[in-house]
Scaffold this motif. Sequence first.
Motif, PDB file in Angstrom:
ATOM      1  N   LEU A  53     -29.180  75.389   0.463  1.00 53.43           N
ATOM      2  CA  LEU A  53     -30.443  74.853   0.944  1.00 53.43           C
ATOM      3  C   LEU A  53     -30.607  73.414   0.450  1.00 53.43           C
ATOM      4  CD1 LEU A  53     -33.018  77.770   0.535  1.00 53.43           C
ATOM      5  CD2 LEU A  53     -31.431  77.317   2.392  1.00 53.43           C
ATOM      6  N   VAL A  54     -31.330  72.624   1.240  1.00 51.47           N
ATOM      7  CA  VAL A  54     -31.615  71.239   0.886  1.00 51.47           C
ATOM      8  C   VAL A  54     -32.738  71.180  -0.145  1.00 51.47           C
ATOM      9  CG1 VAL A  54     -32.450  69.023   1.803  1.00 51.47           C
ATOM     10  CG2 VAL A  54     -30.777  70.382   3.096  1.00 51.47           C
ATOM     11  N   GLY A  55     -33.738  72.067  -0.002  1.00 54.66           N
ATOM     12  CA  GLY A  55     -34.800  72.130  -0.995  1.00 54.66           C
ATOM     13  C   GLY A  55     -36.157  72.545  -0.471  1.00 54.66           C
ATOM     14  N   PRO A  56     -36.664  71.922   0.608  1.00 54.19           N
ATOM     15  CA  PRO A  56     -38.031  72.226   1.027  1.00 54.19           C
ATOM     16  C   PRO A  56     -38.163  73.445   1.943  1.00 54.19           C
ATOM     17  CG  PRO A  56     -37.169  70.485   2.398  1.00 54.19           C
ATOM     18  CD  PRO A  56     -36.117  70.788   1.354  1.00 54.19           C
ATOM     19  N   GLU A  57     -37.087  74.113   2.252  1.00 55.42           N
ATOM     20  CA  GLU A  57     -37.131  75.208   3.219  1.00 55.42           C
ATOM     21  C   GLU A  57     -38.138  76.279   2.830  1.00 55.42           C
ATOM     22  OE1 GLU A  57     -32.816  73.749   3.378  1.00 55.42           O
ATOM     23  OE2 GLU A  57     -34.345  73.998   1.864  1.00 55.42           O
ATOM     24  N   SER A  58     -38.827  76.779   3.851  1.00 57.53           N
ATOM     25  CA  SER A  58     -39.731  77.913   3.713  1.00 57.53           C
ATOM     26  C   SER A  58     -39.556  78.772   4.956  1.00 57.53           C
ATOM     27  CB  SER A  58     -41.177  77.443   3.577  1.00 57.53           C
ATOM     28  OG  SER A  58     -41.995  78.515   3.165  1.00 57.53           O
ATOM     29  N   ALA A  64     -39.594  74.055  -6.889  1.00 56.59           N
ATOM     30  CA  ALA A  64     -40.078  75.369  -6.448  1.00 56.59           C
ATOM     31  C   ALA A  64     -40.792  75.279  -5.109  1.00 56.59           C
ATOM     32  CB  ALA A  64     -41.002  75.973  -7.503  1.00 56.59           C
ATOM     33  N   VAL A  65     -40.642  76.351  -4.335  1.00 54.36           N
ATOM     34  CA  VAL A  65     -41.370  76.529  -3.081  1.00 54.36           C
ATOM     35  C   VAL A  65     -42.096  77.857  -3.221  1.00 54.36           C
ATOM     36  CG1 VAL A  65     -41.158  76.832  -0.585  1.00 54.36           C
ATOM     37  CG2 VAL A  65     -39.669  75.208  -1.772  1.00 54.36           C
ATOM     38  N   GLU A  66     -43.369  77.895  -2.783  1.00 55.91           N
ATOM     39  CA  GLU A  66     -44.181  79.095  -2.996  1.00 55.91           C
ATOM     40  C   GLU A  66     -45.038  79.371  -1.776  1.00 55.91           C
ATOM     41  OE1 GLU A  66     -47.550  80.747  -6.157  1.00 55.91           O
ATOM     42  OE2 GLU A  66     -46.710  78.747  -6.421  1.00 55.91           O
ATOM     43  N   ASP A  67     -45.266  80.660  -1.523  1.00 54.17           N
ATOM     44  CA  ASP A  67     -46.302  81.055  -0.562  1.00 54.17           C
ATOM     45  C   ASP A  67     -47.064  82.230  -1.160  1.00 54.17           C
ATOM     46  OD1 ASP A  67     -44.978  83.454   0.079  1.00 54.17           O
ATOM     47  OD2 ASP A  67     -44.419  82.821   2.079  1.00 54.17           O
ATOM     48  N   ARG A 106     -37.780  79.343  -7.298  1.00 53.70           N
ATOM     49  CA  ARG A 106     -37.427  78.228  -8.175  1.00 53.70           C
ATOM     50  C   ARG A 106     -35.965  77.889  -7.889  1.00 53.70           C
ATOM     51  NH1 ARG A 106     -40.599  81.818 -10.885  1.00 53.70           N
ATOM     52  NH2 ARG A 106     -42.550  80.966 -11.669  1.00 53.70           N
ATOM     53  N   ARG A 107     -35.728  76.681  -7.470  1.00 48.39           N
ATOM     54  CA  ARG A 107     -34.410  76.306  -6.969  1.00 48.39           C
ATOM     55  C   ARG A 107     -33.629  75.522  -8.027  1.00 48.39           C
ATOM     56  NH1 ARG A 107     -36.446  75.990  -0.717  1.00 48.39           N
ATOM     57  NH2 ARG A 107     -36.975  78.202  -0.741  1.00 48.39           N
ATOM     58  N   TYR A 108     -32.630  76.181  -8.575  1.00 48.32           N
ATOM     59  CA  TYR A 108     -31.840  75.602  -9.662  1.00 48.32           C
ATOM     60  C   TYR A 108     -30.795  74.618  -9.150  1.00 48.32           C
ATOM     61  CZ  TYR A 108     -33.781  78.584 -13.326  1.00 48.32           C
ATOM     62  OH  TYR A 108     -34.622  79.176 -14.236  1.00 48.32           O
ATOM     63  N   LEU A 138     -31.785  75.465   9.415  1.00 51.33           N
ATOM     64  CA  LEU A 138     -30.624  74.774   8.861  1.00 51.33           C
ATOM     65  C   LEU A 138     -30.969  73.293   8.864  1.00 51.33           C
ATOM     66  CD1 LEU A 138     -27.758  75.118   7.792  1.00 51.33           C
ATOM     67  CD2 LEU A 138     -26.940  74.800  10.132  1.00 51.33           C
ATOM     68  N   LEU A 139     -31.061  72.704   7.674  1.00 52.00           N
ATOM     69  CA  LEU A 139     -31.467  71.311   7.536  1.00 52.00           C
ATOM     70  C   LEU A 139     -30.277  70.405   7.266  1.00 52.00           C
ATOM     71  CD1 LEU A 139     -34.668  71.595   5.284  1.00 52.00           C
ATOM     72  CD2 LEU A 139     -34.512  71.569   7.788  1.00 52.00           C
ATOM     73  N   ASP A 140     -30.374  69.176   7.764  1.00 48.48           N
ATOM     74  CA  ASP A 140     -29.415  68.140   7.432  1.00 48.48           C
ATOM     75  C   ASP A 140     -29.763  67.641   6.027  1.00 48.48           C
ATOM     76  OD1 ASP A 140     -27.383  66.303   7.618  1.00 48.48           O
ATOM     77  OD2 ASP A 140     -28.104  65.397   9.485  1.00 48.48           O
TER      78      ASP A 140
END
Length: 133
Positions: A109-114, A13-16, A22-24, A123-125
Amino acid sequence: MLIRTHKDAENDAVEDDKWISRRYTLRSDGMGHSMHETYIKPGKELHMWYKNHKETVLCIEGEGKIQDLTEGGEWELKPGVLYALDKNQQHILSSKKGMTVICAFSPALVGPESHDEQGSYPLLDDDGTVMRR
């Protein structure tokens, strides 16, 4: 086959202060898209512009609205209503009492994006380095 639970998704999960995502599934899962459950917190308004991604969103709980800042228009969101940002539209998403949506992003998404200051995800590698902002 991939099986994920809500608890599993909370680990990624990433939150602000306005939302919890929540990334499945993520890029590492090899699906070509990522799947998220996002909760828009009560009384929050999010200005977003996914310059690097397409997004499809299905409201499953609560109510809100989306305003298209690129092409114009505003729509009410409630369970069963879907919208798709097929042209990278700038938009405002809001909910007065809280709203849960299911989101699919392509590319995944890779996961940590906010969100950055423009409301976009970089755009992440695969290793998390920024390819494009």
